[in-house]
Scaffold this active site. Structure first.
Site, PDB file in Angstrom:
ATOM      1  CG  HIS A 166      -2.042  -1.034   1.057  1.00 46.15           C
ATOM      2  ND1 HIS A 166      -3.280  -0.733   0.534  1.00 46.15           N
ATOM      3  CD2 HIS A 166      -2.058  -2.361   1.298  1.00 46.15           C
ATOM      4  CE1 HIS A 166      -4.016  -1.834   0.494  1.00 46.15           C
ATOM      5  NE2 HIS A 166      -3.294  -2.839   0.953  1.00 46.15           N
ATOM      6  CG  ASP A 174      -0.052   9.308   0.374  1.00 44.08           C
ATOM      7  OD1 ASP A 174      -0.084   8.150   0.828  1.00 44.08           O
ATOM      8  OD2 ASP A 174      -0.789  10.228   0.787  1.00 44.08           O
TER       9      ASP A 174
HETATM   10  C1  GDG Z   1      -2.195   3.962   3.168  1.00 46.93           C
HETATM   11  C2  GDG Z   1      -1.186   4.597   2.198  1.00 46.93           C
HETATM   12  C3  GDG Z   1      -2.899   4.423   0.378  1.00 46.93           C
HETATM   13  C4  GDG Z   1      -8.707  10.367   7.462  1.00 46.93           C
HETATM   14  N1  GDG Z   1      -9.131  11.139   8.474  1.00 46.93           N
HETATM   15  C5  GDG Z   1     -10.277  10.593   8.895  1.00 46.93           C
HETATM   16  C6  GDG Z   1     -10.542   9.463   8.109  1.00 46.93           C
HETATM   17  N2  GDG Z   1      -9.561   9.360   7.240  1.00 46.93           N
HETATM   18  C7  GDG Z   1      -9.558   8.335   6.177  1.00 46.93           C
HETATM   19  C8  GDG Z   1      -9.654   8.989   4.819  1.00 46.93           C
HETATM   20  C9  GDG Z   1      -9.107   7.885   3.925  1.00 46.93           C
HETATM   21  C10 GDG Z   1      -8.111   7.200   4.857  1.00 46.93           C
HETATM   22  O1  GDG Z   1      -8.389   7.601   6.189  1.00 46.93           O
HETATM   23  C11 GDG Z   1      -6.698   7.657   4.565  1.00 46.93           C
HETATM   24  O2  GDG Z   1      -6.264   7.028   3.397  1.00 46.93           O
HETATM   25  P1  GDG Z   1      -5.019   7.578   2.594  1.00 46.93           P
HETATM   26  O3  GDG Z   1      -4.941   6.809   1.341  1.00 46.93           O
HETATM   27  O4  GDG Z   1      -5.186   9.032   2.351  1.00 46.93           O
HETATM   28  O5  GDG Z   1      -3.732   7.379   3.527  1.00 46.93           O
HETATM   29  P2  GDG Z   1      -3.081   6.256   4.543  1.00 46.93           P
HETATM   30  O6  GDG Z   1      -3.858   6.122   5.792  1.00 46.93           O
HETATM   31  O7  GDG Z   1      -1.681   6.698   4.738  1.00 46.93           O
HETATM   32  O8  GDG Z   1      -3.151   4.866   3.740  1.00 46.93           O
HETATM   33  C12 GDG Z   1      -1.935   5.367   1.102  1.00 46.93           C
HETATM   34  C13 GDG Z   1      -3.769   3.664   1.359  1.00 46.93           C
HETATM   35  O9  GDG Z   1      -2.985   3.024   2.380  1.00 46.93           O
HETATM   36  C14 GDG Z   1      -4.598   2.595   0.657  1.00 46.93           C
HETATM   37  O10 GDG Z   1      -3.792   1.746  -0.113  1.00 46.93           O
HETATM   38  O11 GDG Z   1      -3.742   5.207  -0.441  1.00 46.93           O
HETATM   39  O12 GDG Z   1      -1.004   5.896   0.182  1.00 46.93           O
HETATM   40  O13 GDG Z   1      -0.297   5.481   2.888  1.00 46.93           O
HETATM   41  O14 GDG Z   1     -10.093   6.955   3.570  1.00 46.93           O
HETATM   42  O15 GDG Z   1     -10.989   9.323   4.573  1.00 46.93           O
HETATM   43  N3  GDG Z   1     -11.618   8.675   8.253  1.00 46.93           N
HETATM   44  C15 GDG Z   1     -12.502   9.014   9.242  1.00 46.93           C
HETATM   45  N4  GDG Z   1     -12.295  10.123  10.044  1.00 46.93           N
HETATM   46  C16 GDG Z   1     -11.209  10.928   9.894  1.00 46.93           C
HETATM   47  O16 GDG Z   1     -11.064  11.932  10.589  1.00 46.93           O
HETATM   48  N5  GDG Z   1     -13.589   8.262   9.433  1.00 46.93           N
END
Ligand code: GDG
Length: 460
Positions: free
Chosen positions: A157, A364
């Site tokens: 990921h 990312d």
């Molecule tokens: C890893 C990789 C890759 C955030 N704040 C809240 C909340 N979130 C949710 C977002 C989104 C998720 O968390 C974050 O996903 P990201 O992809 O932006 O980042 P990582 O957590 O670092 O994820 C990344 C991912 O895995 C999948 O393969 O895209 O590159 O680093 O869904 O909405 N959710 C809630 N409250 C919040 O305050 N409920």
């Protein structure tokens, strides 16, 4: 029919079928598991005095979750240590933050062996196994050592670092060698895949042939498989009552000003300092625009027991205090910085109320927030996505305003451009982005991966 065994560090909590309570990955994997039947195995998140391998099984929504508790030393060395202090910074190109300790490497290996011992009896002959992420790289090899001849896939990921950076990890070659136990290895982008292939070929003598890498007597298929979101679910969420109420509340509170939004786990890879500095630059360069905008940054803390996370938190508090102290007025605060998480339907309303989605990671793997921001927009009056070119998402989302997050000038210029963008251009860009978000969604992602896995001929 073959069952699917998903293995990841954490197993998404059962939510009794309540949509919107889980993230996209959990939604996708639970959908795959319900369809194919199977088991989702991982760490419970709980600590036990002594590791026993005792599995807690729960059946919900058509599949079974199986979790195991870890002892304190495992959590410290495997999770807080090698996963979060060594591999996470290294894989995000931050060797300045990476800690190389033999104790962490040993604990990581030991814990993966424990996972393998525990999950082995649950795997039946026809099952396909799908291991997720950097916490569990050696797990496939440990399963092979325990006589598992099934199809085993691995999906990363995060980014995969360039060859010269990975070479700084003392056990890099051993780690990469274990990956040849897999049949398919998936990455979000061609760039991460290429870095992996470079290391395997140039440092270890593996041979590349099309999508395949050959090493000793093993052959693995490399696959570009960018993860998506459950676009339909997110769109529905953004039209529900909670999202609508949040939208109205945010519009009232914006009081005619344009809102810029950032939503990120509090992590140094997300480029939050650079984002704040870019925004400050915009305010300094455009005093006439100042009172017409504000930035809402939502950043729930994560991995708080790791020092580098405490440091980034302190530094952001200082920087936001500095920006507000220098620029705020009696009835205007330029930056609202919130260290709290919100439910997904609230986030959907916040995204929809924002004129700009500001996504500026320094690195990312993908970045799902960029896709959620697009899915939540009003088709008649969509906002503008400003996206770092160093995210996996940038390879797909080329209609966003792509920027270099290290340049405060580029962030500032992009904000100015987005605020002035005519509605027709906003709609045109949004349509193209939304089409991609819907076409390559999370169901597409897991289908693409499992199709590749099932194409692998079974070992005789
Ligand atoms: C890893 C990789 C890759 C955030 N704040 C809240 C909340 N979130 C949710 C977002 C989104 C998720 O968390 C974050 O996903 P990201 O992809 O932006 O980042 P990582 O957590 O670092 O994820 C990344 C991912 O895995 C999948 O393969 O895209 O590159 O680093 O869904 O909405 N959710 C809630 N409250 C919040 O305050 N409920």
């Amino acid at each position: 029919m073959s069952r699917l065994i998903v293995i990841s560090n954490r197993v998404s909590a059962a939510t009794g079928g309540k949509k919107g309570a889980q993230g996209g990955l959990a939604v996708a994997l639970s959908a795959a598991l319900s369809e194919m039947g199977g088991i989702w195995f991982g760490w419970s998140g709980e600590q036990t005095d002594e590791f026993t391998g005792q599995i807690t099984m729960q059946r919900e929504g058509g599949f079974t979750t199986a979790t195991v508790d870890l002892e304190e030393q495992d959590i410290e060395e495997y999770y807080n240590g090698y996963a979060n202090r060594t591999l996470w910074p290294l894989f995000h190109y931050r060797i300045d933050l990476a800690e190389y300790e033999r104790g962490y490497a040993g604990g990581y290996q030991r814990t993966n062996e424990r996972f393998a011992d525990t999950v082995r009896p649950l795997i039946e002959d026809d099952d396909a196994v799908w291991v997720q992420d950097y916490h569990m790289i050696p797990l496939g090899a440990e399963l092979r050592n325990r006589g598992v001849h099934n199809r085993i896939g691995f999906f990363l990921h995060t980014p995969w670092p360039p060859r010269r950076l990975l070479s700084t990890l003392p056990e890099a070659k051993d780690l990469v060698e274990t990956m040849f136990a897999y049949d398919v290895i998936g990455f979000h982008t061609e760039e991460w895949l290429q870095s992996f292939s470079d290391f395997a070929t140039l440092e270890m003598g593996a041979r590349a042939e099309g999508d395949f890498l050959h090493f000793r007597n093993r052959r693995v298929r490399m696959l570009v498989c960018p993860i998506g979101i459950d676009a339909e679910e997110f769109r529905t969420l953004s039209q529900g009552d909670t999202a609508r109420q949040t939208y109205e509340q945010m519009m009232r509170s914006a009081n005619g000003r344009s809102m810029i939004v950032g939503v990120d786990r509090l992590d140094y890879s997300k480029g939050l300092e650079e984002r704040f500095l870019g925004y400050e630059r915009f305010l300094l360069e455009h005093p006439e625009e100042r009172r017409g905008v504000f930035l809402l940054q939502i950043a729930p803390p994560s991995r708080a027991s790791v020092d580098s996370y405490q440091r980034i938190r302190a530094s952001l508090e200082k920087l936001s205090g500095h920006i507000n102290g220098a620029l705020a007025d009696l009835d205007w605060v330029p930056l609202r910085y919130v260290n709290e998480g919100y439910p997904r339907d609230v986030l959907a309303g916040v995204y929809r109320a924002s004129s700009i989605g500001l996504v500026t990671p320094l690195r990312d793997g993908m970045n799902l927030v960029a896709k959620e921001y697009i899915a939540a927009q009003d088709p008649e009056d969509p906002g503008v996505l400003i996206l770092s070119r160093f995210t996996g998402a940038a390879a797909q989302m080329t209609e966003a305003i792509l920027i270099n997050p290290h340049s405060a000038e580029e962030i500032s210029d992009a904000i100015g451009r987005a605020l002035k963008m005519p509605r027709e251009e906003r709609i045109r860009r949004w349509k193209a982005l939304m089409e991609g978000v819907q076409r390559e969604d999370v169901i597409w992602w897991r289908q693409r991966f499992t199709d590749a896995l099932f194409e692998v001929p079974l070992a005789a």
